[in-house]
Scaffold this active site. Sequence first.
Site, PDB file in Angstrom:
ATOM      1  N   HIS A   1      -5.699  12.489  34.740  1.00  0.00           N
ATOM      2  CA  HIS A   1      -6.509  11.499  34.018  1.00  0.00           C
ATOM      3  C   HIS A   1      -5.686  10.799  32.931  1.00  0.00           C
ATOM      4  O   HIS A   1      -5.612   9.569  32.891  1.00  0.00           O
ATOM      5  CB  HIS A   1      -7.735  12.184  33.399  1.00  0.00           C
ATOM      6  N   GLU A   2      -5.088  11.582  32.071  1.00  0.00           N
ATOM      7  CA  GLU A   2      -4.331  10.978  30.962  1.00  0.00           C
ATOM      8  C   GLU A   2      -3.150  10.169  31.483  1.00  0.00           C
ATOM      9  O   GLU A   2      -2.777   9.144  30.903  1.00  0.00           O
ATOM     10  CB  GLU A   2      -3.864  12.049  29.969  1.00  0.00           C
TER      11      GLU A   2
ATOM     12  N   HIS B   1      -4.038   6.649  32.114  1.00  0.00           N
ATOM     13  CA  HIS B   1      -3.911   5.787  30.927  1.00  0.00           C
ATOM     14  C   HIS B   1      -2.438   5.415  30.712  1.00  0.00           C
ATOM     15  O   HIS B   1      -2.109   4.285  30.350  1.00  0.00           O
ATOM     16  CB  HIS B   1      -4.410   6.515  29.680  1.00  0.00           C
TER      17      HIS B   1
ATOM     18  N   HIS C   1      -1.344   2.707  32.975  1.00  0.00           N
ATOM     19  CA  HIS C   1      -1.904   1.447  32.485  1.00  0.00           C
ATOM     20  C   HIS C   1      -0.999   0.890  31.376  1.00  0.00           C
ATOM     21  O   HIS C   1      -0.633  -0.291  31.370  1.00  0.00           O
ATOM     22  CB  HIS C   1      -3.315   1.741  31.969  1.00  0.00           C
TER      23      HIS C   1
HETATM   24 ZN   LIG Z   1      -9.534   8.871  29.210  1.00  0.00          ZN
END
Ligand SMILES: [Zn+2]
Length: 673
Positions: free
Chosen positions: A461-462, A465, A468
């Site tokens: 998940h991290e 980011h 991104h």
């Molecule tokens: Zn998050």
Amino acid sequence: MIDALLEPSDLPHRLPRFADISIEDYGPAIEQGMAEQLAALTAITASAEEPTFENTLVVLERSGERLDRVLRIFFSLLSADSDDDLDELHAAYAPRLAAHHDALLLDDALFARVNAVYEKRAELQGEDRYLVERYHRDFVLAGAALGPAEKARLRELNQEISGLEAAFGQAAQADSNDLAVVVDTVEELAGLTPGEISAAAAAAEGRELAGKFLITLTLFTAHPYLSVLENRELRQRLFEAQLARGSRGNANDTRGIALDALRLRAEKAQLLGFDSYAGLVTADNTAGTPKAVRDMLERLAAPAARNARAEQSALEASAGGPIEAWDWPYYAEKVRVSEYDVDLAVLRPWFEADRVLRDGVFFAAGRLYGLTFDERPDLQGYHPEVRVFEVSRDGEPIGLFLLDLYTRDSKKGGAWMNSYVTANTLLGEPSAVVTNNLNVPKPAPGEPTLLTFDQVNTLFHEFGHALHGLLARATYPRFAATSVYRDFVEYPSQVNEMWMLWPEVLANYAVHHETGEPIPADVLGKLEASATFNEGFATSEYLAAALIDLAWHELGPADVPTSPEAVEEFEAAALSAVGLDNPAVRPRYYTAYFKHIFGGYASAYYSYIWSEVLDADTVAWFKENGGLTRENGEAYVRYVIGIGGTRDPLESYAEWRGRPAPIAPLLERRGLV
Ligand SMILES: [Zn+2]
């Protein structure tokens, strides 16, 4: 050296010179950064030249460069490697920075120039035009278009609200600490591991209760021990202690503070021309209106409540009688193991951290985006435990990824991503420096770091980011990296979670750390079969909290009750109106300890499920199109993560898919069809 904070670093990719920064530097660097920005803005507003995009918006974008550099480092370290001194510095500078921000956005002359460019925005194209539109909205939503008396009132409201938010956080924390549960005998703790029991004994000793045991309350409503404690009375005591936080009528009662904050927020929204605070917040998000949010949440509420009732029957069959809210997690775990034969705890030997990182997380990013990662032990992070990787795309270096995996006393709880440097052409920053922080307990010396199922998920998940932040390209810093709407920012990170269990990725990283054996072949099937297990409960408790948040912020100032006792009544009415009033399934947060909404997530707790609509639709697209391929990755970069905040994200999404995201894939994923 304050230059280490203000000046661009000469290290690769402008990695900050952490070793040259000392705590005394922050204050002067922040002061200087604010002063320089104000001077640059004064130069704009004093200029006799007619306002243009170049002499107003571009100058405005450049004005914050040095302050921004300091603050990125300051706020990152405040979470990742702080101490009392840094916390005190933050407490001292937070109101100053808020006032600086207000002064910028409430400057009449500056707004007049931005407005003049905005009026002529038809002459602009693409990112330039979007920049003017977004700045104009920032100014208007901050009150720049108001008259002097209203502006003065707005400043007052902002100050009072932030004071109330700080008071709420402190009282909720103090009451949580007070409510830690004291346990007299070790027998009552049956179900906990020896390590957890000795931690409880140590916690008791720390409060001069030697010989007893203390269970401290976590941030989350569902205390992790509720799923393992065998003693029903203790489960009930623990659950009720959590529920009592902030509503005991003592000095730490948060309800009055909450109501005052809600009333002032509603007044602020009215001053700015909105019916409610939810209207103000959603206007600057992809949702647009509170009605869009309510429609979506209500669309999910009935099927979620229905599924939760079906799950409850299964749990009651296992328990041999009715269950209460404090029994739910315990029997859910029992049923999960017996029905699906999935015990996530036994998977840890297959999740050795470095292997998960290199052969899982990095491997998937390589296949999708052509990324490779070279560890650079010659580059130093802000702490010896931070690892630095140089990231290349098709062989071209594009930035640095810093990984800070372990829990430390100096680190805040949870997991997050930060950017130290964002790629944008205006300031000549060609590459990005990003970091991921997790809170994995450090193993004993010589022992491998074996992650839990949830920690592996968090790492993917991290890293979503981080991708991104690494892959976004923008002209203006305002739109660089993850500078997207709050109800959109979780979407790319949610999507990246899909690769954790993708067969090709899982087979590549999930190797037993001692035997080298692959993960048992049937595990994936079992995980898939259990994917919607307990989702009725999980969706219901989330929706209930999101609806409480929304319902409060839909009120006008005169409608917010004044008596603390009215809080529970209001919550009950908000939940029964949508059928989420099952006493065995409580909201994840009640108002009195809902820290999200008395901090940065006011009227925005809906964001997680809002972005999951896009996530579920995107996951379905990857699956339909061959999954882990470079071609798919390229399309996703082109329309989603590569564009940062440079254009309307939903427009870009619709252009990619030929339509907006439908809700059906989300309903299916959560078993709500
Ligand atoms: Zn998050």
